[in-house]
Scaffold this motif. Sequence first.
Motif, PDB file in Angstrom:
ATOM      1  N   ASN A   9       0.817  -1.227   0.000  1.00  0.00           N
ATOM      2  CA  ASN A   9       0.000   0.000   0.000  1.00  0.00           C
ATOM      3  C   ASN A   9       0.852   1.280   0.000  1.00  0.00           C
TER       4      ASN A   9
ATOM      5  N   PHE B  40      -6.997 -10.811   0.126  1.00  0.00           N
ATOM      6  CA  PHE B  40      -6.480  -9.996   1.232  1.00  0.00           C
ATOM      7  C   PHE B  40      -7.320 -10.240   2.484  1.00  0.00           C
TER       8      PHE B  40
ATOM      9  N   GLU C  57      -7.938  -2.454   0.943  1.00  0.00           N
ATOM     10  CA  GLU C  57      -7.451  -3.008   2.214  1.00  0.00           C
ATOM     11  C   GLU C  57      -8.343  -2.566   3.378  1.00  0.00           C
TER      12      GLU C  57
ATOM     13  N   ARG D 286      -5.417   0.631  -3.710  1.00  0.00           N
ATOM     14  CA  ARG D 286      -5.123  -0.536  -2.867  1.00  0.00           C
ATOM     15  C   ARG D 286      -5.486  -0.264  -1.405  1.00  0.00           C
TER      16      ARG D 286
END
Length: 503
Positions: A346, A428, A389, A385
């Motif tokens: 990230n 993830f 996340e 990203r």
Amino acid sequence: MHTLGNTTPSLGYILALDLGTTGNRAFVFNADGKIVGQAYKELTQYYPQPGWLEHDPQQIWQDTCWVMQTAIRNAHIVPSAIAALGLTVQRETCLIWDKTTGKPLHRAIVWQDRRTAPLCHQLQEQGYANEIYDRTGLIIDAYFSATKFRWLLDKFTDVDLNNVLAGTIDTWVLWNLTGGIHATDHSNASRTMLMNLKTCEWDENLLELFQIPAHILPQIQPSLGVFGVTDATLLGAEIPITAILGDQQAALFGHGCDRPGLMKCTYGTGSFLVAHTGDQIVRSHHQLISTVAWTQANLRGTLDVGYALEGSMFTSGACIQWLRDRLKLIKTAAESEAMANQVKDNGGVYFVPAFSGLGAPYWDMSARGAFFGITASVQPEHLVRAVLEAIAYQVLEVVQAINASSSTPVGRLTVDGGACENNFLMQFQADVLGIPVERKVMRDTTVQGAAFAAGLAVGFWQSYEALVQQRQIERVFEPGSDTPLSNFATWQKAVKRTLAWEE
Ligand code: ADP
């Protein structure tokens, strides 16, 4: 013989409507539970002020008619071949309308809308939190309908209330479908903050507190059962409406989560982790809410009530839409996956998706969204990203709250909803949870749940178990050994900085 039990070829189909936050869809299912026709239309979002969100009820109704007619046409069937209609809707969103003209008095106030936060703060300060939690299972928040109804009634003080009807989206659409039946089901009513979770009736003390006259509210009925028939002039046939469910409860039903230990997570506009708790109201001490899963009248003439524990996260897929429509970092929601995969991490960026405040486990109406950790080397891919996340970290926090509320830790997460298409996000999610994440072939579990419920209620299908068992797994995301969990603490630090932002 049909494996799923229907033997009436002339009434060979179920129509299901899913009236969601971002759009309205209709699906036609055949007796084998297969989709034979469908239609979808995106819904206009109105943002009159920061933190406010409205929908046009007339558009919802017109689009409902359009998706029903289009799905039936695509299925190449006649409406008279439809045995029953199941309806599932975005929850808490509500409106008031004139029962003579049929016109809404105002646009519907959407569940994400924060305009009633000051009234909620006032109720908290006056010490109502425990009483409201005890009566409704809910935490005081602008999310639920009660304060929205109050806001609408305050705006139209000169209107004769004998001419006014109030309701959530299911009630509005049912009223239009049937030409005047004013009802709702227990799963939707349990989200208004006006229904008593134990009696499953409108709570007189809360109607008094919010100054809402009982006569403008719909009758609360079992989720599975006959609500009425569609007006013959609409589709050319009178179709029985035999199930109404809130969207998250419909997804729970579709996944087959009908007893303690079973749960699902939907990644739509927001993320909603819901666990069935059987016929018991389970109280969490970790900021989860207690709610109705669904209800059905039993042969003894009493009500079977299923309850659930829920972690509601207000903003998840909506951030992806924001990246697409406002920031214009992506052209399609699906593009977010490829972008996230273009960077190895990230880049130190953390995102807090508090567009509408934060739901579980913070319940902070004053929090607002933020990016943290930006340096000159940050690229658009890092931002995308970080958003994905954050969606996974929110769910991790709620799973931790569920684990803290139960003796058996969550061992597997079953998912659905628009954003579960995203393979980066699902992998993830499995990595940070440390448990497998399971995705089914059929992703539209919400609409499927409404169809299952309507078909079972009318005897079109006999076996809930058989319906649920035919749902095939498409992919299981196994947790990787390299769990990037250390970043979770940093993300939580970011969340803390956004709390109480709007004083
Ligand atoms: P709702 O029922 O709340 O309207 P849906 O289950 O229809 O929501 O899902 C729509 C949401 O899913 C949108 O907010 C959209 O941004 C998001 N979405 C759709 N596809 C993807 C994808 N591939 N990756 C991430 N988000 C996605």
